[in-house]
Design a protein around this motif. Structure first.
Motif, short mmCIF file in Angstrom:
data_model
loop_
_atom_site.label_atom_id
_atom_site.label_comp_id
_atom_site.label_asym_id
_atom_site.label_seq_id
_atom_site.Cartn_x
_atom_site.Cartn_y
_atom_site.Cartn_z
N VAL A 76 134.87 57.55 19.21
CA VAL A 76 134.75 58.91 19.73
C VAL A 76 133.51 58.97 20.61
O VAL A 76 132.45 58.48 20.23
N VAL A 77 133.66 59.56 21.79
CA VAL A 77 132.53 59.91 22.64
C VAL A 77 132.59 61.43 22.74
O VAL A 77 133.60 61.99 23.15
N TYR A 78 131.52 62.10 22.30
CA TYR A 78 131.57 63.55 22.28
C TYR A 78 130.43 64.18 23.05
O TYR A 78 129.38 63.57 23.25
N HIS A 79 130.67 65.39 23.50
CA HIS A 79 129.60 66.23 24.04
C HIS A 79 130.04 67.69 23.96
O HIS A 79 131.21 67.99 23.70
N SER A 80 129.08 68.56 24.14
CA SER A 80 129.38 69.99 24.02
C SER A 80 129.35 70.66 25.38
O SER A 80 128.73 70.18 26.33
N HIS A 81 130.07 71.77 25.45
CA HIS A 81 129.98 72.70 26.57
C HIS A 81 129.41 73.99 25.99
O HIS A 81 129.93 74.50 25.00
N THR A 82 128.38 74.50 26.61
CA THR A 82 127.68 75.65 26.03
C THR A 82 128.16 76.99 26.55
O THR A 82 127.92 78.02 25.92
N ALA A 83 128.83 77.00 27.68
CA ALA A 83 129.25 78.27 28.27
C ALA A 83 130.71 78.27 28.71
O ALA A 83 131.19 79.29 29.20
N THR A 84 131.39 77.16 28.58
CA THR A 84 132.77 77.06 29.04
C THR A 84 133.66 76.51 27.93
O THR A 84 133.17 76.06 26.89
N GLU A 85 134.96 76.50 28.19
CA GLU A 85 135.90 75.99 27.19
C GLU A 85 135.71 74.49 26.97
O GLU A 85 135.08 73.81 27.76
N ALA A 86 136.29 74.01 25.90
CA ALA A 86 136.20 72.59 25.54
C ALA A 86 137.28 71.81 26.29
O ALA A 86 138.26 71.35 25.72
N SER A 89 135.35 68.49 32.41
CA SER A 89 135.08 68.83 33.81
C SER A 89 135.39 67.62 34.68
O SER A 89 135.62 66.51 34.17
N ARG A 90 135.34 67.80 35.98
CA ARG A 90 135.55 66.67 36.89
C ARG A 90 134.48 65.60 36.65
O ARG A 90 134.77 64.41 36.69
N THR A 91 133.26 66.04 36.38
CA THR A 91 132.19 65.09 36.09
C THR A 91 132.49 64.32 34.81
O THR A 91 132.33 63.10 34.75
N ASP A 92 132.94 65.03 33.76
CA ASP A 92 133.29 64.39 32.49
C ASP A 92 134.37 63.33 32.70
O ASP A 92 134.29 62.23 32.15
N ILE A 93 135.36 63.67 33.49
CA ILE A 93 136.46 62.74 33.76
C ILE A 93 135.95 61.50 34.49
O ILE A 93 136.31 60.37 34.16
N GLY A 94 135.06 61.72 35.45
CA GLY A 94 134.49 60.60 36.19
C GLY A 94 133.64 59.68 35.34
O GLY A 94 133.54 58.48 35.61
N LEU A 95 133.01 60.23 34.29
CA LEU A 95 132.15 59.43 33.41
C LEU A 95 132.93 58.71 32.31
O LEU A 95 132.37 57.85 31.63
N ALA A 96 134.18 59.07 32.12
CA ALA A 96 134.98 58.50 31.02
C ALA A 96 135.33 57.04 31.32
O ALA A 96 136.24 56.75 32.08
N SER A 97 134.58 56.12 30.70
CA SER A 97 134.76 54.70 31.01
C SER A 97 135.26 53.87 29.84
O SER A 97 135.34 52.66 29.94
N GLU A 98 135.58 54.52 28.73
CA GLU A 98 136.06 53.81 27.54
C GLU A 98 137.55 54.15 27.34
O GLU A 98 137.88 55.18 26.74
N PRO A 99 138.46 53.31 27.80
CA PRO A 99 139.88 53.66 27.74
C PRO A 99 140.45 53.81 26.33
O PRO A 99 141.45 54.49 26.14
N ASN A 100 139.80 53.21 25.32
CA ASN A 100 140.30 53.33 23.95
C ASN A 100 139.68 54.49 23.18
O ASN A 100 140.06 54.75 22.05
N ALA A 101 138.69 55.15 23.78
CA ALA A 101 137.96 56.19 23.06
C ALA A 101 138.70 57.53 23.09
O ALA A 101 139.47 57.83 24.01
N HIS A 102 138.42 58.31 22.06
CA HIS A 102 138.80 59.72 22.02
C HIS A 102 137.61 60.48 22.59
O HIS A 102 136.48 60.30 22.13
#
Length: 151
Positions: A76-86, A89-102
């Protein structure tokens, strides 16, 4: 589907609430190839930002060395959003580099009032697979707390 222990779920949510108004981030490691989220590893948001997270590069390198020594991987790779839905974001998608991770996102936007105090509102806890820029939401199953046996 992500299957996660109640204790790990609670630890992730507590970390997200504790770091609010900044985004929290971390990893839950597990044995390589097992898809078992077992070892909760809260990390420092080096960006110190309410709208962006960044793993500290020194801390992240140490974590990967430790996981390698333990034959683990980030389940699991997790992070929070403090003012928006869970939702990633486009940035989050771009940083996602672990294909087996949730990729778990926790929204704390309803947990705090306008003055920044805890309002005991609900959190959103959602999990995604992000592969080659494609986001797929998945169900989350929370297993009950483990019962300790007295011998």
């Amino acid at each position: 589907m992500l299957t996660i222990a109640q204790e790990t779920y609670d630890a992730i949510v507590a970390h997200a609430k504790r770091d609010h108004p900044d985004e929290a981030c971390g990893v839950v490691a597990g044995p390589e190839g097992s898809d078992r989220a077992e070892r909760f590893v809260p990390m420092v948001n080096a960006a110190g930002s309410p709208t962006f997270y960044e793993f500290d590069s020194t801390e992240l390198l140490a974590l990967y060395k430790d996981m390698d020594a333990r034959d683990e991987e980030p389940v699991v790779v997790y992070h929070s959003h403090t003012a928006t839905e869970a939702y990633p974001s486009r940035t989050d998608i771009g940083l996602a580099s672990e294909p087996n991770a949730h990729y778990v996102l926790i929204s704390t936007r309803h947990c705090f009032d306008e003055a920044g105090g805890n309002s005991d509102g609900p959190v959103e806890f959602r999990s995604y697979r992000i592969i080659d820029g494609v986001v797929t939401e998945e169900d989350v199953a929370i297993t009950p707390p483990q019962q300790t046996q007295t011998v």
